[in-house]
Design an enzyme around this catalytic site. Structure first.
Site, PDB file in Angstrom:
ATOM      1  N   HIS A  10       0.686  -1.297   0.120  1.00 45.28           N
ATOM      2  CA  HIS A  10      -0.154  -0.083  -0.047  1.00 45.28           C
ATOM      3  C   HIS A  10       0.982   1.116   0.150  1.00 45.28           C
ATOM      4  O   HIS A  10       1.644   1.470   0.950  1.00 45.28           O
ATOM      5  CB  HIS A  10      -0.966  -0.039   1.276  1.00 45.28           C
ATOM      6  CG  HIS A  10      -2.186   0.974   1.229  1.00 45.28           C
ATOM      7  ND1 HIS A  10      -3.148   0.700   0.777  1.00 45.28           N
ATOM      8  CD2 HIS A  10      -2.172   2.241   1.313  1.00 45.28           C
ATOM      9  CE1 HIS A  10      -3.924   1.588   0.570  1.00 45.28           C
ATOM     10  NE2 HIS A  10      -3.443   2.737   1.150  1.00 45.28           N
ATOM     11  N   ASP A  64       0.211   5.358  -0.982  1.00 44.10           N
ATOM     12  CA  ASP A  64      -0.759   6.457  -1.447  1.00 44.10           C
ATOM     13  C   ASP A  64      -0.266   7.672  -2.412  1.00 44.10           C
ATOM     14  O   ASP A  64      -0.879   8.776  -2.521  1.00 44.10           O
ATOM     15  CB  ASP A  64      -1.509   6.839  -0.421  1.00 44.10           C
ATOM     16  CG  ASP A  64      -2.548   6.070   0.317  1.00 44.10           C
ATOM     17  OD1 ASP A  64      -3.539   6.081  -0.785  1.00 44.10           O
ATOM     18  OD2 ASP A  64      -2.376   5.729   1.291  1.00 44.10           O
ATOM     19  N   GLU A  84      -8.838   1.754  -3.189  1.00 46.94           N
ATOM     20  CA  GLU A  84      -9.066   1.629  -1.807  1.00 46.94           C
ATOM     21  C   GLU A  84     -10.455   2.293  -1.374  1.00 46.94           C
ATOM     22  O   GLU A  84     -10.761   3.550  -1.255  1.00 46.94           O
ATOM     23  CB  GLU A  84      -8.125   2.716  -0.991  1.00 46.94           C
ATOM     24  CG  GLU A  84      -8.216   2.463   0.587  1.00 46.94           C
ATOM     25  CD  GLU A  84      -7.096   3.562   1.272  1.00 46.94           C
ATOM     26  OE1 GLU A  84      -6.626   3.081   2.500  1.00 46.94           O
ATOM     27  OE2 GLU A  84      -6.493   4.384   0.718  1.00 46.94           O
ATOM     28  N   HIS A 118     -13.471   2.183   3.061  1.00 49.70           N
ATOM     29  CA  HIS A 118     -12.521   3.034   3.645  1.00 49.70           C
ATOM     30  C   HIS A 118     -13.112   3.232   4.882  1.00 49.70           C
ATOM     31  O   HIS A 118     -13.584   2.460   5.756  1.00 49.70           O
ATOM     32  CB  HIS A 118     -12.198   4.000   2.904  1.00 49.70           C
ATOM     33  CG  HIS A 118     -10.850   5.037   3.149  1.00 49.70           C
ATOM     34  ND1 HIS A 118     -11.056   6.375   3.686  1.00 49.70           N
ATOM     35  CD2 HIS A 118      -9.558   4.677   3.481  1.00 49.70           C
ATOM     36  CE1 HIS A 118      -9.751   6.512   4.203  1.00 49.70           C
ATOM     37  NE2 HIS A 118      -8.858   5.913   3.722  1.00 49.70           N
ATOM     38  N   HIS A 177      -2.691  -2.997   4.487  1.00 50.31           N
ATOM     39  CA  HIS A 177      -1.763  -2.272   5.499  1.00 50.31           C
ATOM     40  C   HIS A 177      -2.390  -2.172   6.716  1.00 50.31           C
ATOM     41  O   HIS A 177      -3.102  -1.014   7.335  1.00 50.31           O
ATOM     42  CB  HIS A 177      -1.976  -0.877   4.798  1.00 50.31           C
ATOM     43  CG  HIS A 177      -3.186  -0.041   4.400  1.00 50.31           C
ATOM     44  ND1 HIS A 177      -4.061  -0.493   3.871  1.00 50.31           N
ATOM     45  CD2 HIS A 177      -3.370   1.212   4.704  1.00 50.31           C
ATOM     46  CE1 HIS A 177      -5.092   0.230   3.626  1.00 50.31           C
ATOM     47  NE2 HIS A 177      -4.717   1.335   4.349  1.00 50.31           N
TER      48      HIS A 177
END
Length: 417
Positions: free
Chosen positions: A41, A43, A157, A184, A250
């Protein structure tokens, strides 16, 4: 008596002649030369959106950005990634994450923006194709390793991005997405997010029958089911339902640090049976506190091994998605330090072979198993189910429900006019 005395006399010489046990001084980072790290993971794509509006023509990703005026440490508290530091960190594979805020006020643009995030990941990989390789299969990861490139995969996600529609799930898969995090931080009409575990007032739908169908459709497609961010009950039920191993892209261990984002022991035991993988998060709030260090991360890794086994643990740093990381893991160049320290602290557990599993062999095995289940289901038809009205009615605060509720009210008013 004389024989005994004679034996005692020569015993020191016999002991001296026995070969001494030589400690294995091979550094733990050697495992990353054998099987480069696959991180579950990152971002970075969200930072590309928030800082560059996805306009990456001038993004110098192949430079060390530590002191960059936009992406450097001083300018950005959530920026930890570039290709130069990734090379130092022996990063070999990365799930780059397509993420859009699940705030209901953004609902009308969630789907389109999610596809935009998939697009920017694809464009980033293409722009830096000398260092990155777009991958959609388990064996594609190994092919990228052979080409000395970072195997670059896409994760989505949050199930809010599919707008409660099976068709959109399939379209994201066709666009290259290979895992979807079921939620999420917002509850969905078909699954709860982890904050419900900290609140007595949050409505709980757990994983509805429609949510179970989402999981099974992901199995049919060959998409990894990601249980990071979901509630404890959703974790447990999804593990019962899934025909394939799952991932936590994660997340860390709840017993080590009590946070709703972490995985409780009863779920870890189910992960062992499912043969999935929990990829440990580096965010200080999840692994300890503001003073967290690399040693706190090691505690989480070891606890997961204690409960689920050496075959069910991996790394999912959450770099570029968090604002603080433990001392000793300041950016993507630091993975080798973690592997060195694991081996130094517990060489019996953390042999090079076991460190290779942590690095990515466990994730690779799970991915292969997911593909095997997909192949077994190859003759199954796509699921055409629609979300039931009762799911939408259960929780009018869920993402995807509020706009529907408002539209119903507006329609009723119009009919009365």
């Amino acid at each position: 008596m004389l024989k005994l005395l004679s034996l005692l006399a020569i015993l020191p010489y016999l002991c001296h002649s026995l070969p001494a046990t030589t400690p294995d001084l091979t550094p733990g980072r050697t495992a990353l030369d054998n099987f480069p790290l696959i991180d579950g993971h990152n971002d970075l794509p969200y930072n590309l959106y928030s800082k560059l509006k996805n306009q990456i023509s001038k993004f110098a990703f192949d430079s060390d950005l530590s002191n960059d005026t936009v992406f450097g440490f001083q300018a950005c508290k959530s920026c930890f990634t570039d290709l130069e530091r990734a090379k130092k960190g022996k990063l070999g594979g990365q799930f780059w994450v397509a993420y859009v805020d699940c705030n209901p006020s953004n609902y009308s643009t969630i789907v389109s923006r999610s596809f935009e995030q998939v697009d920017v990941i694809q464009r980033l990989i293409k722009k830096f194709s000398d260092r990155m390789q777009f991958v959609t299969t388990a064996d594609g990861i190994l092919d990228a390793f052979k080409n000395k490139k970072i195997a670059s995969l896409i994760g989505l996600e949050g199930g809010h991005s599919i707008d409660n529609k099976m068709a959109l799930l399939r379209q994201f898969y066709d666009a290259g997405v290979r895992y979807m995090t079921l939620t999420h931080t917002c509850n969905l009409p078909w699954a709860d997010a982890s904050p419900v575990d900290d609140s007595n007032n949050s409505p709980e739908v757990n994983l509805t029958k429609f949510g179970e169908k989402i999981v099974l459709e992901m199995n049919r497609l060959g998409m990894l089911v990601d249980l990071s961010h979901v509630s404890h009950n959703v974790m447990s039920r999804a593990l019962d339902v899934s025909k394939a191993p799952v991932i936590f892209s994660h997340s860390s261990a709840f017993t080590v640090h009590n946070h709703h984002r972490n995985v409780q022991d009863d779920v870890l035991e189910k992960v062992k049976l499912n043969q999935g993988v929990v990829m440990v998060n580096f965010y200080t709030a999840f692994v300890g506190n503001d003073n967290a260090t690399i040693d706190d991360v090691i505690k989480h890794i070891n606890h997961i091994v204690d409960k689920a086994g050496i075959d069910c643990v991996g790394i999912g740093s959450d770099y570029d998605g968090v604002s603080s990381v433990p001392k000793g893991l300041e950016d993507v160049s630091k993975y080798p330090d973690l592997f060195d320290k694991l081996k130094e602290q517990n060489p019996e557990r953390w042999t090079i072979a076991n460190l290779e599993k942590l690095a990515g062999k466990n994730l690779y095995r799970v991915f292969k198993s997911v593909e095997a289940v997909r192949d077994q289901l190859a003759t199954s038809m796509p699921d055409e189910s629609l979300i039931p009205d009762e799911d939408l009615a259960e929780n009018t605060a869920s993402v995807g429900v509020l706009p529907t509720f408002i539209s119903i009210v507006i329609s009723a008013i119009i009919l009365k006019l």
